[in-house]
Design a protein around this motif. Sequence first.
Motif, short mmCIF file in Angstrom:
data_model
loop_
_atom_site.label_atom_id
_atom_site.label_comp_id
_atom_site.label_asym_id
_atom_site.label_seq_id
_atom_site.Cartn_x
_atom_site.Cartn_y
_atom_site.Cartn_z
N ILE A 52 0.86 -1.19 0.00
CA ILE A 52 0.00 0.00 0.00
C ILE A 52 0.89 1.24 0.00
CG2 ILE A 52 -1.84 1.24 1.23
CD1 ILE A 52 -2.64 -1.44 2.49
N ARG A 53 0.53 2.22 -0.83
CA ARG A 53 1.34 3.44 -0.91
C ARG A 53 0.46 4.64 -1.20
NH1 ARG A 53 2.47 4.87 -6.60
NH2 ARG A 53 4.33 6.03 -6.03
N ASP A 54 0.99 5.80 -0.82
CA ASP A 54 0.41 7.08 -1.22
C ASP A 54 1.01 7.39 -2.58
OD1 ASP A 54 0.27 9.92 -1.72
OD2 ASP A 54 -0.31 10.20 0.38
N ARG A 55 0.19 7.39 -3.61
CA ARG A 55 0.72 7.55 -4.98
C ARG A 55 1.28 8.94 -5.23
NH1 ARG A 55 -4.73 7.25 -5.35
NH2 ARG A 55 -5.80 9.07 -6.21
N VAL A 56 1.01 9.90 -4.34
CA VAL A 56 1.54 11.26 -4.50
C VAL A 56 2.90 11.41 -3.81
CG1 VAL A 56 1.13 13.71 -4.06
CG2 VAL A 56 -0.78 12.22 -4.74
N THR A 57 2.98 10.99 -2.53
CA THR A 57 4.22 11.18 -1.77
C THR A 57 5.19 10.02 -1.89
OG1 THR A 57 3.33 10.16 0.23
CG2 THR A 57 2.96 12.54 -0.04
N GLY A 58 4.70 8.84 -2.27
CA GLY A 58 5.57 7.67 -2.35
C GLY A 58 5.81 6.98 -1.02
N VAL A 59 5.16 7.44 0.06
CA VAL A 59 5.24 6.75 1.35
C VAL A 59 4.46 5.45 1.20
CG1 VAL A 59 4.55 6.78 3.78
CG2 VAL A 59 5.45 8.84 2.72
N GLY A 60 5.11 4.32 1.53
CA GLY A 60 4.41 3.06 1.34
C GLY A 60 4.98 1.95 2.18
N GLY A 61 4.27 0.83 2.18
CA GLY A 61 4.72 -0.31 2.97
C GLY A 61 4.07 -1.60 2.53
N MET A 62 4.48 -2.67 3.17
CA MET A 62 3.98 -4.00 2.86
C MET A 62 3.77 -4.77 4.16
SD MET A 62 6.05 -7.19 1.08
CE MET A 62 6.37 -6.56 -0.54
N ASN A 63 2.73 -5.59 4.19
CA ASN A 63 2.55 -6.50 5.32
C ASN A 63 2.62 -7.93 4.80
OD1 ASN A 63 0.00 -6.97 4.16
ND2 ASN A 63 -1.05 -5.62 5.59
N HIS A 64 2.55 -8.90 5.71
CA HIS A 64 2.63 -10.31 5.34
C HIS A 64 1.83 -11.04 6.41
CE1 HIS A 64 5.40 -13.91 4.13
NE2 HIS A 64 4.28 -14.35 4.65
N PHE A 65 0.67 -11.56 6.04
CA PHE A 65 -0.18 -12.18 7.07
C PHE A 65 -0.91 -13.40 6.57
CE2 PHE A 65 -2.87 -9.14 4.88
CZ PHE A 65 -4.07 -9.82 4.72
N MET A 66 -1.36 -14.19 7.52
CA MET A 66 -2.18 -15.36 7.26
C MET A 66 -3.36 -15.33 8.22
SD MET A 66 -1.34 -19.38 7.96
CE MET A 66 0.03 -19.48 6.83
N LEU A 67 -4.51 -15.70 7.72
CA LEU A 67 -5.66 -15.80 8.59
C LEU A 67 -5.70 -17.22 9.15
CD1 LEU A 67 -8.33 -14.15 6.27
CD2 LEU A 67 -6.85 -13.07 7.92
N PRO A 68 -5.56 -17.38 10.46
CA PRO A 68 -5.70 -18.72 11.02
C PRO A 68 -7.17 -19.12 10.97
CG PRO A 68 -5.56 -17.13 12.77
CD PRO A 68 -5.38 -16.37 11.48
N ASP A 69 -7.45 -20.37 11.23
CA ASP A 69 -8.82 -20.85 11.15
C ASP A 69 -9.55 -20.49 12.43
OD1 ASP A 69 -10.56 -23.95 10.71
OD2 ASP A 69 -10.78 -22.08 9.63
#
Length: 201
Positions: A52-69
């Motif tokens: 996910i990023r702000d397309r104007v400022t370029g501030v962005g990041g990434m997550n990594h997750f799993m939904l347990p049952d």
Amino acid sequence: MNEIAKEHFATNVYYDRTFDCDAAKILPGEYYYTGKDMLIVTVLGSCVSACIRDRVTGVGGMNHFMLPDGDGDSPVSASARYGTYAMEVLINDLLKSGAKRENLEAKVFGGGAVLRGFVAMNVGERNAQFVRKFLKTENIRIVAEDLNDIHPRKVYYFPRSGKVLVKKLRQLNNNTLVNREQDYANRLQTNNVGGDVELFS
């Protein structure tokens, strides 16, 4: 950064010779965000990453997750809490770093059917459905996606430009990814997540 988020913020930052820039590697349950011109990388099996990023400022990041049952009968199951937490903590930190909600865009990856024991539970598919639904609810447009399939993938994300490179891993040389995701899933199902929801109420 709040205390709970700190433990999930990726700390594996290194210099990537291939791309000639600083890079942050994130593991299951972690996330990373930056305003710098750098790379964020992860390897996904049944887990999902939202870039996910702000397309104007370029501030962005990434997550990594799993939904347990989680408990399907509960209105707020453990699965919803973990997925929601992973998304909320990343979005909130981006906004605190100057990103504007109306400028946010997302690219989503992962959800492969790679964990043999999880095929019956459709973990990868459920992760993919969750991330699409969450972003739609939050009015964050998905501009690219590579979800489901049977192959793990390595994702290279450059938040400043929004560029993403995805490499399908047609064969794994070892069981590291599968073992890492299995350990992560087991940890999620045994950990108490009671405090995480209150953060965003």
